[in-house]
Design a protein around this motif. Sequence first.
Motif, mmCIF file in Angstrom:
data_model
loop_
_atom_site.group_PDB
_atom_site.id
_atom_site.type_symbol
_atom_site.label_atom_id
_atom_site.label_comp_id
_atom_site.label_asym_id
_atom_site.label_seq_id
_atom_site.Cartn_x
_atom_site.Cartn_y
_atom_site.Cartn_z
ATOM 1 N N PHE A 43 4.492 -38.801 14.637
ATOM 2 C CA PHE A 43 5.131 -39.857 15.414
ATOM 3 C C PHE A 43 5.084 -39.490 16.898
ATOM 4 C CE2 PHE A 43 8.948 -42.004 17.164
ATOM 5 C CZ PHE A 43 8.582 -43.299 16.878
ATOM 6 N N ALA A 44 5.300 -38.208 17.187
ATOM 7 C CA ALA A 44 5.252 -37.764 18.581
ATOM 8 C C ALA A 44 3.833 -37.910 19.141
ATOM 9 C CB ALA A 44 5.726 -36.318 18.679
ATOM 10 N N LEU A 76 -6.534 -44.345 18.283
ATOM 11 C CA LEU A 76 -5.810 -43.214 17.695
ATOM 12 C C LEU A 76 -4.334 -43.525 17.561
ATOM 13 C CD1 LEU A 76 -7.827 -40.483 19.471
ATOM 14 C CD2 LEU A 76 -7.687 -40.865 17.026
ATOM 15 N N HIS A 77 -3.788 -44.284 18.506
ATOM 16 C CA HIS A 77 -2.393 -44.711 18.358
ATOM 17 C C HIS A 77 -2.221 -45.454 17.037
ATOM 18 C CE1 HIS A 77 1.505 -46.499 19.129
ATOM 19 N NE2 HIS A 77 0.993 -47.711 19.017
ATOM 20 N N GLY A 78 -3.149 -46.398 16.775
ATOM 21 C CA GLY A 78 -3.051 -47.187 15.544
ATOM 22 C C GLY A 78 -3.267 -46.341 14.305
ATOM 23 N N VAL A 79 -4.339 -45.573 14.285
ATOM 24 C CA VAL A 79 -4.665 -44.791 13.086
ATOM 25 C C VAL A 79 -3.524 -43.836 12.753
ATOM 26 C CG1 VAL A 79 -6.186 -42.983 12.203
ATOM 27 C CG2 VAL A 79 -7.161 -44.965 13.342
ATOM 28 N N ILE A 80 -3.028 -43.123 13.772
ATOM 29 C CA ILE A 80 -1.996 -42.112 13.506
ATOM 30 C C ILE A 80 -0.693 -42.766 13.100
ATOM 31 C CG2 ILE A 80 -0.541 -40.403 14.666
ATOM 32 C CD1 ILE A 80 -3.078 -39.433 16.045
ATOM 33 N N MET A 81 -0.271 -43.798 13.834
ATOM 34 C CA MET A 81 1.006 -44.417 13.515
ATOM 35 C C MET A 81 0.977 -45.055 12.130
ATOM 36 S SD MET A 81 3.328 -43.861 15.629
ATOM 37 C CE MET A 81 3.994 -43.827 17.269
ATOM 38 N N ILE A 82 -0.130 -45.704 11.764
ATOM 39 C CA ILE A 82 -0.153 -46.413 10.487
ATOM 40 C C ILE A 82 -0.371 -45.456 9.333
ATOM 41 C CG2 ILE A 82 -1.488 -48.030 9.098
ATOM 42 C CD1 ILE A 82 -1.686 -49.735 11.635
ATOM 43 N N ALA A 159 -13.289 -39.649 11.122
ATOM 44 C CA ALA A 159 -12.007 -40.335 11.054
ATOM 45 C C ALA A 159 -11.888 -41.123 9.750
ATOM 46 C CB ALA A 159 -11.838 -41.272 12.249
ATOM 47 N N ALA A 160 -12.998 -41.783 9.334
ATOM 48 C CA ALA A 160 -12.963 -42.552 8.094
ATOM 49 C C ALA A 160 -12.696 -41.630 6.909
ATOM 50 C CB ALA A 160 -14.279 -43.305 7.901
ATOM 51 N N LEU A 161 -13.315 -40.453 6.930
ATOM 52 C CA LEU A 161 -13.054 -39.517 5.830
ATOM 53 C C LEU A 161 -11.599 -39.049 5.843
ATOM 54 C CD1 LEU A 161 -16.313 -37.384 5.717
ATOM 55 C CD2 LEU A 161 -15.512 -39.060 4.054
ATOM 56 N N GLY A 162 -11.045 -38.855 7.050
ATOM 57 C CA GLY A 162 -9.635 -38.478 7.140
ATOM 58 C C GLY A 162 -8.740 -39.521 6.510
ATOM 59 N N VAL A 163 -9.013 -40.802 6.808
ATOM 60 C CA VAL A 163 -8.229 -41.884 6.232
ATOM 61 C C VAL A 163 -8.434 -41.947 4.715
ATOM 62 C CG1 VAL A 163 -8.016 -44.392 6.147
ATOM 63 C CG2 VAL A 163 -8.176 -43.235 8.341
ATOM 64 N N PHE A 164 -9.670 -41.747 4.287
ATOM 65 C CA PHE A 164 -9.989 -41.738 2.850
ATOM 66 C C PHE A 164 -9.153 -40.679 2.128
ATOM 67 C CE2 PHE A 164 -12.618 -39.791 -0.521
ATOM 68 C CZ PHE A 164 -12.829 -40.877 -1.336
ATOM 69 N N ILE A 165 -9.134 -39.468 2.692
ATOM 70 C CA ILE A 165 -8.398 -38.375 2.047
ATOM 71 C C ILE A 165 -6.900 -38.678 2.017
ATOM 72 C CG2 ILE A 165 -7.783 -35.931 2.266
ATOM 73 C CD1 ILE A 165 -10.581 -35.553 3.578
#
Lengths: 541, 218, 90
Positions: A43-44, A76-82, A159-165
């Motif tokens: 969040f930070a 990155l704001h979106g990916v991390i927050m969501i 990044a896509a693999l990070g989201v996949f995992i």
Amino acid sequence: MSNEASVHEQSYLGAPHGLASWLLTKDHKRIAILYLISITIFFAVGGTFAAMIRAELVTPQGDLLSSDLYNKVFTLHGVIMIFFFLIPSIPATLGNFLLPIMIGAKDLAFPRINLLSWYIYVIGATVTLAAVFNGGVDTGWTFYTPYSSMSSNTSVTTAALGVFITGFSSILTGFNFIVTLHRMRAPGMTWFRLPLFVWAQYATSLVMILGTPVVAITVLLVAAERALHLGIFDPKIGGDPVLFQHLFWFYSHPAVYIMILPAMGVVSELVAAMSRKQIFGYSFVAFSSLAIAIIGFLVWGHHLFVSSQSIYAGLVFSIITMMVAVPSAVKTFNWTATMYKGAISWESPTFWIFGFMGLFLVGGLTGLFLGAMGLDIHLTDTYFVVAHFHYIMVGGGVMGFLGGLHFWWPKMTGKMYNETAGKIAAMLVFFGFNATFFPQFIVGYMGMPRRYHAYPPEFQFFNVLSSAGAVLLGIGYTMIVIYLIYSLIKGPKAPANPWGATGLEWKIPSPPITHNFSEMPVVTEEAYDYQHAPAPQRGVK
Amino acid sequence: MSTPTTTRHPKLQEHFYNMDQQLEASTLGMWVFLVTEVMFFGGLFMAYIVYRHMYPHAWVEASHELNWQLGGLNTMVLIVSSLTMALAVRAAMLSEKKQQVFYLLTTMALGTVFLVVKFFEYKAKFEHHLVPGPHFNPALEQGMQIFFSLYFMMTGIHAAHMVIGLGIMTYIVINAAKGTYNAEYYGPVEVAGLYWHFVDIVWIFLFPLLYLLGRHGA
Amino acid sequence: MCVSVFLALLVFTAITVWVAGLDLGPLNTPVALGIAVTKGTLVVLFFMGVRWNTPLTKTVAISGFVWLLILFGITMGDYLTRGWLGVPGR
């Protein structure tokens, strides 16, 4: 005191000691704390990116960040927050901690898988952060093809693999909750005696297990398209990029309900406890959670109104979108009816739920604007959309999360935080939030598009207002972290039931013992039996 | 370890009340997990439906390029392995240690045969320039490259599931050889079986959709 | 029991290969899918033991396929109606 039985009678925080005992724990309560620490860090990080966006938008010229850098920052704001904050926020922390206790179980059905889900989250997060340090990602959190698969030369694959995992950590949490609820309830804990928070978690878990696999395969296809040249969405060889949008939103629209349903569950608990009344229309609130989860799966096409989607499909999606408002309204009306003639006590959790209701109402109603196909053509990709989903996801999701955190903090840590500080922070966040996002409705309606680092000078007033609000919001959030950590060190010891609330979690000591219950609880009363509830153990003014 | 667990089965984890609850939780868990697997493959089948609708002719043409005899052989192999897996679960329920180990090893052998056949199929695709990307045969009609992209994704992910399945089976067969599983405690064998059968079902659908599509025109 | 189900599966595999060699016009796909569904159902009911399992397991087993049909049905609702208005593109 060396034998195992007595260890299990001690507070879960104390025994056993040591970092290894936390990193290898199978205790759902400790895993919840691990998750709480990790999502706070993210969040930070996500908040820092938000601060960069707001700083850039103070002036109309794109002077602070280059347009390339700005693209990466909002992505990155979106990916991390969501993916790393909102989706695990309530289920993996409060849900993980409370769900077994609320149903009278010693743990979730699969404690090792629960720990595995946290490790998968950490691995996914590490992979995504690797993408950040390896040049970032600039596709927006939605990874739309063909830009993501063909044009972008940033670390989309990583990044896509990070989201996949990370998707699998969410799947494992949902799967664990469903099995636990079906198989681990204590004697007498029938489905209609479950706290509404548990019903909301159940509905959330359904969305997690039915939707997440689809987005997992979709981002995997994008990664495969970039890394292996397997073209599924590639227009050059006859592929259809809109198919990506269908598959993506099949998960990502219901994902909004992963963020808001648990918050609604929190509010249902808090409304009853803070007005000391039986919840109005228990079964309606319970089934409206399921209805939101199910109808939420049928509306994803309202994100595709301006793609080449068929106008007839758009029409149907638009109509079904309106239907989601019905179960949401059922909840809001029932909360209001619960508070009517209730003995409302002004503790800090109360402030958060009032904040939730106001912000969720605005967010929900503006959602109807966007669900109307004609109006959406005008509003697509403007700041109106940005304001709408922040009202739902921050105004709803984060307010609900913080409300729940303030309510159950004494139970989780055994410490009381400073009540006045709690109230001030809630007010700061509420007003700061409105100052940040309400101007965005106006400026969006006037036509300011999202995702640009420069804008025409006539929009500056609203953007300055918005950035000023973001400062307040930032102070509010920082304050919470400070006084909650302070409470751990200097806070007074919490009684077992500070709010005089019903529910099994308030019948055990604060903090709970490792096995939750010394002997198997037998449930004989309905949920929210506030006529027979104990008096609050700290003075209600 | 002086917990008062004299009557508890040694394989009963402490958060369950009895063996039935533990077994029910693990089978339900596997079923819920398989639902997520259905949705995972579902995304690929969705893409298949859309593009088959767009390029019906290219789909038939591309299907001709697949070797249906090998696909059919693999279907048979998997069906036999499903049978031996079901028999292994039954042997576990009946506490028959030798049969368990025999059937589990047979299942694993058949799984390996499947992967070997698959390997030779993939090799042929490389030789015929049917792998999507810069080396894809440019003379082929629009849409065929998407077919082969989907073919490799679908069969590739299916094969990955087979490899994971073989890993699970290795764990199960080692424990079965130690005599871990019997009429009172056979959950892990059953759960592994559910997973194996599911992988078989995916292939039952992939075979006609990918291999048999173009046969009547040939 | 296991063996007879197994034999049925082999027979259906043979049938599906044989039928694929015939040209049934629009029925080609429905027949192939019908046989695949039958085979899948046999595996689910007998090998995976759903037939003897609790109603909850049955519900879970069915729900996966129902959700798949929602994904397929609604998405195809878009693709099949795209041409109706005569807009350029699909």
